[in-house]
Scaffold this motif. Sequence first.
Motif, PDB file in Angstrom:
ATOM      1  N   CYS A   1      24.578  60.076  46.306  1.00 56.99           N
ATOM      2  CA  CYS A   1      25.385  59.045  45.659  1.00 56.99           C
ATOM      3  C   CYS A   1      25.299  57.744  46.450  1.00 56.99           C
ATOM      4  N   SER A   2      25.467  56.661  45.756  1.00 61.57           N
ATOM      5  CA  SER A   2      25.432  55.346  46.398  1.00 61.57           C
ATOM      6  C   SER A   2      26.781  55.026  47.023  1.00 61.57           C
ATOM      7  N   PRO A   3      26.817  54.110  47.982  1.00 64.32           N
ATOM      8  CA  PRO A   3      28.101  53.563  48.417  1.00 64.32           C
ATOM      9  C   PRO A   3      28.739  52.796  47.259  1.00 64.32           C
ATOM     10  N   ALA A   4      30.045  52.726  47.242  1.00 59.32           N
ATOM     11  CA  ALA A   4      30.751  52.046  46.161  1.00 59.32           C
ATOM     12  C   ALA A   4      30.708  50.525  46.351  1.00 59.32           C
ATOM     13  N   SER A   5      30.716  49.808  45.220  1.00 55.33           N
ATOM     14  CA  SER A   5      30.881  48.356  45.219  1.00 55.33           C
ATOM     15  C   SER A   5      32.277  48.053  44.684  1.00 55.33           C
ATOM     16  N   TYR A   6      32.908  46.998  45.216  1.00 49.35           N
ATOM     17  CA  TYR A   6      34.316  46.748  44.908  1.00 49.35           C
ATOM     18  C   TYR A   6      34.515  45.338  44.356  1.00 49.35           C
ATOM     19  N   LEU A   7      35.583  45.188  43.568  1.00 54.84           N
ATOM     20  CA  LEU A   7      36.063  43.869  43.163  1.00 54.84           C
ATOM     21  C   LEU A   7      37.546  43.984  42.836  1.00 54.84           C
ATOM     22  N   SER A   8      38.246  42.868  42.956  1.00 59.35           N
ATOM     23  CA  SER A   8      39.666  42.805  42.605  1.00 59.35           C
ATOM     24  C   SER A   8      39.809  42.057  41.289  1.00 59.35           C
ATOM     25  N   LEU A   9      40.493  42.662  40.337  1.00 57.46           N
ATOM     26  CA  LEU A   9      40.766  42.028  39.051  1.00 57.46           C
ATOM     27  C   LEU A   9      42.161  41.428  39.112  1.00 57.46           C
ATOM     28  N   VAL A  10      42.251  40.138  38.842  1.00 56.12           N
ATOM     29  CA  VAL A  10      43.519  39.423  38.924  1.00 56.12           C
ATOM     30  C   VAL A  10      43.882  38.914  37.538  1.00 56.12           C
ATOM     31  N   VAL A  11      45.094  39.222  37.090  1.00 54.25           N
ATOM     32  CA  VAL A  11      45.578  38.804  35.768  1.00 54.25           C
ATOM     33  C   VAL A  11      46.624  37.724  35.973  1.00 54.25           C
ATOM     34  N   GLY A  12      46.334  36.510  35.524  1.00 55.52           N
ATOM     35  CA  GLY A  12      47.179  35.356  35.781  1.00 55.52           C
ATOM     36  C   GLY A  12      48.332  35.216  34.805  1.00 55.52           C
ATOM     37  N   GLY A  13      49.282  34.352  35.196  1.00 52.02           N
ATOM     38  CA  GLY A  13      50.385  34.017  34.315  1.00 52.02           C
ATOM     39  C   GLY A  13      51.745  34.366  34.851  1.00 52.02           C
ATOM     40  N   ASN A  14      51.838  35.072  35.979  1.00 51.69           N
ATOM     41  CA  ASN A  14      53.134  35.494  36.506  1.00 51.69           C
ATOM     42  C   ASN A  14      53.729  34.494  37.497  1.00 51.69           C
ATOM     43  N   LEU A  15      52.890  33.676  38.103  1.00 56.75           N
ATOM     44  CA  LEU A  15      53.368  32.690  39.072  1.00 56.75           C
ATOM     45  C   LEU A  15      53.290  31.291  38.468  1.00 56.75           C
ATOM     46  N   SER A  16      54.127  30.393  38.960  1.00 55.97           N
ATOM     47  CA  SER A  16      54.178  29.043  38.403  1.00 55.97           C
ATOM     48  C   SER A  16      52.858  28.314  38.622  1.00 55.97           C
ATOM     49  N   LYS A  17      52.544  27.445  37.688  1.00 56.23           N
ATOM     50  CA  LYS A  17      51.255  26.750  37.663  1.00 56.23           C
ATOM     51  C   LYS A  17      51.138  25.749  38.823  1.00 56.23           C
ATOM     52  N   PRO A  18      49.975  25.704  39.505  1.00 54.35           N
ATOM     53  CA  PRO A  18      49.775  24.711  40.567  1.00 54.35           C
ATOM     54  C   PRO A  18      49.370  23.359  39.982  1.00 54.35           C
TER      55      PRO A  18
END
Length: 250
Positions: free
Chosen positions: A109-126
């Motif tokens: 098996c290969s080593p795993a590749s990773y990513l973080s999925l971020v869903v916006g809209g919960n924090l106030s707009k910059p």
Amino acid sequence: MSPELLPLLCLGLCAGQSDRTVHEPPSPFFSALPRFLVPAVSNVTLRCWTHIRNVEFTFTKESHVLPSETMMSLDDSGRTVVLPLTNLSREDAGNYSCKYCKKDDPSRCSPASYLSLVVGGNLSKPFFSGQMRRAVSPGANVTLECVKGRHTAAPVKFVLLKEGTPEFVESHTSTGAVAQFHLGPVKAMDSGNYSCVYYQTEAPFSASLPSASLEIQVTGVASSSAEANLILLGLAAVFLVLLEPSLVEA
């Protein structure tokens, strides 16, 4: 053990480790389309692929294996699979990984590749602040300041986005309320609409909506130093023209 046997033992162990490293399949390529940071109630596609044929992929979210029936193969060879995620909510945010194993040898098996999925809209707009020039000349340096909303947890990661570009332009992790992004020396291709967002790098991965966009236009002539070089080249050409009769006579 005899001292004479130690080099032979080391040689055998090193060769075994080298063989395992050489024969270990490479990590797959893992990406999120259109990007890893998307607004709520939108769609995203996680794409995992490799050059290796005859493999079986596995997707996980926070170490939980996702059902194989949620994946779709994009080619007959099975080297590219996608995981469509629709109508995203905060529960979909988190750390995802992808790996594959050889079908004819499941232990490889290969080593795993990773990513973080971020869903916006919960924090106030910059918003953008500071001295920002919307129209600049090629070769200039531009600084954009992104200011996060109030009452948000720290630290957060600030990300600079450009419209039409899936990957972020630049990112900074900060415990403060402001992050600076530096563009330059800019070129014509840097023209476009920019926005910034910020998000938590750990659960629950809360994120803001993008700021109002700021258009940067790279127009006009090059910087003064480049202009000076062009003038020097022009004077040199004139000097050679004036000198040519003397060279011919000589």
